[in-house]
Design an enzyme around this catalytic site. Structure first.
Site, PDB file in Angstrom:
ATOM      1  N   ARG A  47      30.479  65.803  43.642  1.00  0.00           N
ATOM      2  CA  ARG A  47      30.083  66.135  45.026  1.00  0.00           C
ATOM      3  C   ARG A  47      31.250  65.981  45.997  1.00  0.00           C
ATOM      4  O   ARG A  47      31.355  66.742  46.966  1.00  0.00           O
ATOM      5  CB  ARG A  47      28.896  65.268  45.455  1.00  0.00           C
ATOM      6  CG  ARG A  47      27.581  65.759  44.874  1.00  0.00           C
ATOM      7  CD  ARG A  47      26.390  64.973  45.384  1.00  0.00           C
ATOM      8  NE  ARG A  47      25.153  65.684  45.066  1.00  0.00           N
ATOM      9  CZ  ARG A  47      23.949  65.228  45.334  1.00  0.00           C
ATOM     10  NH1 ARG A  47      23.802  64.055  45.928  1.00  0.00           N
ATOM     11  NH2 ARG A  47      22.869  65.925  45.028  1.00  0.00           N
ATOM     12  N   GLY A 388      16.516  68.197  45.254  1.00  0.00           N
ATOM     13  CA  GLY A 388      15.345  68.592  46.036  1.00  0.00           C
ATOM     14  C   GLY A 388      15.528  69.897  46.775  1.00  0.00           C
ATOM     15  O   GLY A 388      14.621  70.738  46.817  1.00  0.00           O
TER      16      GLY A 388
END
Length: 408
Positions: A47, A388
């Site tokens: 990330r 999500g």
């Protein structure tokens, strides 16, 4: 949506960095650097590495990059164990720049950090979730953030499904744009589900149908074939009257599974369920196992993977498809030999991608782990690090952090 000449992936039509004058401007840049830490060391910097193009481009355009990020779930108050200070060394390695840290994300401390930032350096502000106003999207907190900068750039697609102060509230108060990662991510997803090359095939696996109801309901209307694997497949088999023995299955969801099958029929979406399965009496690595027809699971055994005939059917379907969306493993991929179906299908998808015959987009935590384990991840067209947000986008839901940029 325009095609990126380098990656061949479509870029999104949101305002992007190139649309704003950044020269001499403080660019408040929302990133997702919520990475795994062990003993203060980053164990997977993916990330962090993915924000590098955005930060470098802001610097190249004469802007001052000021990073806003969350870390963990500190519940609105400071917690030393969740301080972003711990990520400074990993950020400096990835960015090849000095990263200055400010121990608050609003107020005099943050302002001092910005005013004193040397040219060419990057400022990291403390965890936005140390303030209760972040998660409640409090307008006063968003205003305190906005006061610090001239421009807002959201490069955190993985946090875009949350309407928080630093993802949604602030975008209403400053000239705003999407960062490179956000634009790439949305472009890849649009290519897979919005305007895909057909036929489109989706692989949906994982333990429970109940957590992926919205996803399945949306996908049967959007794709030409749906491959169902993992524990979810057992629930669908049970819905068809198959005895699945002691397998993980949600027997209370069989009615819902039948509704999804009916919806798929209506939409001419073919559902592919296991025809043969690998069964064992215990859930452990290298447990004694056998391959049987899906309709012949012994009463004292559990289904832990799809069998070789099923894998052949899946890979044949991949070869006929033009676009593949993957979310969830086909079996208990964490333990051998119940990772075989996932590994074989992933390898087939990777090979077709390398040959330019298939566009492959995957996302979700377990999915990324499974594809990495199979050695297939590097060959996929795009792998989303968002959990999500990736799921909610695939469910057809509006993501507040994206919608607000479109309003600009």
């Amino acid at each position: 949506y325009e095609m990126d000449a380098v990656t061949g992936v479509q870029t999104c039509a949101l305002p992007i960095l190139d649309d704003l004058d950044l020269s001499g401007k403080v660019v408040l840049t929302r990133v997702d650097i919520n990475v795994p830490l062990e003993d203060g060391r980053v164990t997977d910097a993916t990330r962090i590495e993915r924000i590098v193009p955005t930060v470098h481009d802001i610097l190249a355009k004469g802007g001052k990059p000021v990073l806003l990020a969350h870390f963990g779930r500190p519940k609105g108050k400071p917690d030393a164990g969740m301080s972003l200070r711990q990520l400074v060394p990993a950020l400096e390695r990835a960015l090849g720049r000095n990263v200055v840290f400010a121990p608050d994300c609003i107020g005099a401390i943050a302002e001092a950090g910005i005013h004193g930032l040397p040219e060419g350096d990057v400022l990291l502000l403390e965890n936005t979730r140390f303030h209760p106003g972040e998660e409640s999207n409090d307008s006063a907190f968003a205003a305190d953030l906005a006061r610090l900068g001239d421009v807002y750039c959201n490069d955190a697609f993985s946090a875009a499904h949350r309407a928080h102060g630093s993802t949604e509230g602030i975008a209403r108060l400053l000239p705003s744009c999407a960062g490179r990662l956000m634009a790439t991510e949305l472009g890849a997803l649009e290519k897979a589900l919005g305007q895909p090359d057909r036929p489109v095939i989706a692989v949906v696996g994982g333990a429970k149908v109940s957590t992926k109801l919205d996803l399945l309901g949306n996908l049967v209307r959007k794709v030409d074939m749906l491959v169902i694997g993992g524990g979810m497949a057992n629930t669908f088999l049970a819905a068809k009257g198959v005895d699945v023995g002691k397998s993980l299955a949600e027997h209370d969801m069989t009615g819902t599974a039948r509704e999804i099958i009916a919806k798929a029929d209506e939409a001419s979406c073919e559902i592919l369920l296991p025809e043969d399965v690998v069964v064992a009496r215990e859930f452990k690595a290298n447990a004694e196992n056998e391959t049987v027809a899906a309709t012949a699971c012994p009463a004292d055994a559990m289904i832990l993977d799809a069998g070789p005939e099923t894998v052949d059917r899946i890979t044949e379907a991949f070869a006929r498809a033009r676009t593949l969306i993957w979310n969830g493993p086909l079996g208990a991929f964490e333990i051998a030999p119940f990772d075989r179906a996932t590994n074989a299908a992933a390898a087939a998808a990777a090979k077709l991608t390398r040959e330019g015959r298939l566009i492959t987009v995957a996302g979700g935590g377990d999915t990324v782990a499974a594809l990495n384990k199979a050695g297939a991840a590097d060959d996929f067209t795009y792998i989303s690090t968002a959990g999500g947000a990736f799921l909610e986008w695939m469910e057809g839901k509006t993501l507040p952090g994206v919608a607000v940029l479109n309003e600009g």
